[in-house]
Write an enzyme that holds these catalytic residues in place. Sequence first.
Site, PDB file in Angstrom:
ATOM      1  N   LYS A  16      -1.602   4.106 -12.830  1.00  0.00           N
ATOM      2  CA  LYS A  16      -2.161   2.892 -12.204  1.00  0.00           C
ATOM      3  C   LYS A  16      -3.613   2.655 -12.598  1.00  0.00           C
ATOM      4  O   LYS A  16      -3.987   1.543 -12.978  1.00  0.00           O
ATOM      5  CB  LYS A  16      -2.064   3.002 -10.673  1.00  0.00           C
ATOM      6  CG  LYS A  16      -0.664   3.160 -10.141  1.00  0.00           C
ATOM      7  CD  LYS A  16      -0.635   3.275  -8.623  1.00  0.00           C
ATOM      8  CE  LYS A  16      -1.316   4.515  -8.095  1.00  0.00           C
ATOM      9  NZ  LYS A  16      -0.628   5.766  -8.480  1.00  0.00           N
ATOM     10  N   ASP A  36      -8.156   4.526  -3.631  1.00  0.00           N
ATOM     11  CA  ASP A  36      -8.699   5.881  -3.473  1.00  0.00           C
ATOM     12  C   ASP A  36     -10.110   5.871  -2.885  1.00  0.00           C
ATOM     13  O   ASP A  36     -10.535   6.870  -2.296  1.00  0.00           O
ATOM     14  CB  ASP A  36      -8.726   6.602  -4.826  1.00  0.00           C
ATOM     15  CG  ASP A  36      -7.336   7.091  -5.245  1.00  0.00           C
ATOM     16  OD1 ASP A  36      -6.378   6.877  -4.476  1.00  0.00           O
ATOM     17  OD2 ASP A  36      -7.219   7.675  -6.339  1.00  0.00           O
ATOM     18  N   TYR A  55      -2.447  13.396   3.331  1.00  0.00           N
ATOM     19  CA  TYR A  55      -3.185  12.366   2.597  1.00  0.00           C
ATOM     20  C   TYR A  55      -2.316  11.192   2.170  1.00  0.00           C
ATOM     21  O   TYR A  55      -2.829  10.100   1.941  1.00  0.00           O
ATOM     22  CB  TYR A  55      -3.836  12.966   1.345  1.00  0.00           C
ATOM     23  CG  TYR A  55      -5.187  13.600   1.604  1.00  0.00           C
ATOM     24  CD1 TYR A  55      -6.319  12.813   1.775  1.00  0.00           C
ATOM     25  CD2 TYR A  55      -5.327  14.981   1.671  1.00  0.00           C
ATOM     26  CE1 TYR A  55      -7.553  13.378   2.012  1.00  0.00           C
ATOM     27  CE2 TYR A  55      -6.569  15.561   1.909  1.00  0.00           C
ATOM     28  CZ  TYR A  55      -7.680  14.749   2.076  1.00  0.00           C
ATOM     29  OH  TYR A  55      -8.901  15.312   2.318  1.00  0.00           O
ATOM     30  N   SER A 181       5.408   3.946 -22.545  1.00  0.00           N
ATOM     31  CA  SER A 181       4.062   4.175 -23.071  1.00  0.00           C
ATOM     32  C   SER A 181       3.063   3.229 -22.409  1.00  0.00           C
ATOM     33  O   SER A 181       3.434   2.136 -21.941  1.00  0.00           O
ATOM     34  CB  SER A 181       4.035   3.964 -24.584  1.00  0.00           C
ATOM     35  OG  SER A 181       4.194   2.587 -24.892  1.00  0.00           O
TER      36      SER A 181
END
Length: 209
Positions: A16, A36, A55, A181
Amino acid sequence: MKVLVIGLGGVTNGGKTTLSEKLKKMFPNCDVISQDDFFKPESEVETDERGFKLYDVLDALYMDEMVKSIRNWMKSPASSGVVTEGPQNTCDNLKNTDDVYILIVEGFLLYNYEPLNELWNRRYFLTLPYEECKRRRSTRVYQPADTLGYFDGHVWPMYLKYKNELEENASNIVYLDGTRSQEELLSYVYSDIIQELKKLREENQQFAA
């Protein structure tokens, strides 16, 4: 001025962050917000009976703050510090989009929090099979570090739980195979966002007419 809010969610270690940073370089007026950055400090994250820090749940994040940050960006994207210069070789697809600002929000729990679901123009979800996800996770260093059994005991079960919720309740999510990929994934998402920009441009032209 138009804004396009793109969600790039999915499995841990699915690519990501890498994908969002590459997309940021390909579009003018593009910014990234990472989920995050909204983790609570370790002392505020619950611990279960096995000693695992929880978490991978919404309660481990300041979700209200995240929504506020996105809404603030949407109100004033030009003052957010976003780079307004586009790629050096701007292709025809990006012409006449100077008044469109793109925000890419990347994170592992984007679509299970209702206040966020009001904001997306487009939603992507990266997936990985168990073995590949575990392999990638083992090569990363986390703070705090993963304890023995943490992936199997917490990370993977929570991923499956939230993914199942999405498949049952959510629509208009584009699922992406994280084993492809980076070049393939980048090409697909880039082309898809171009289509969204074209729709916005057509809407603008109709409105102007």
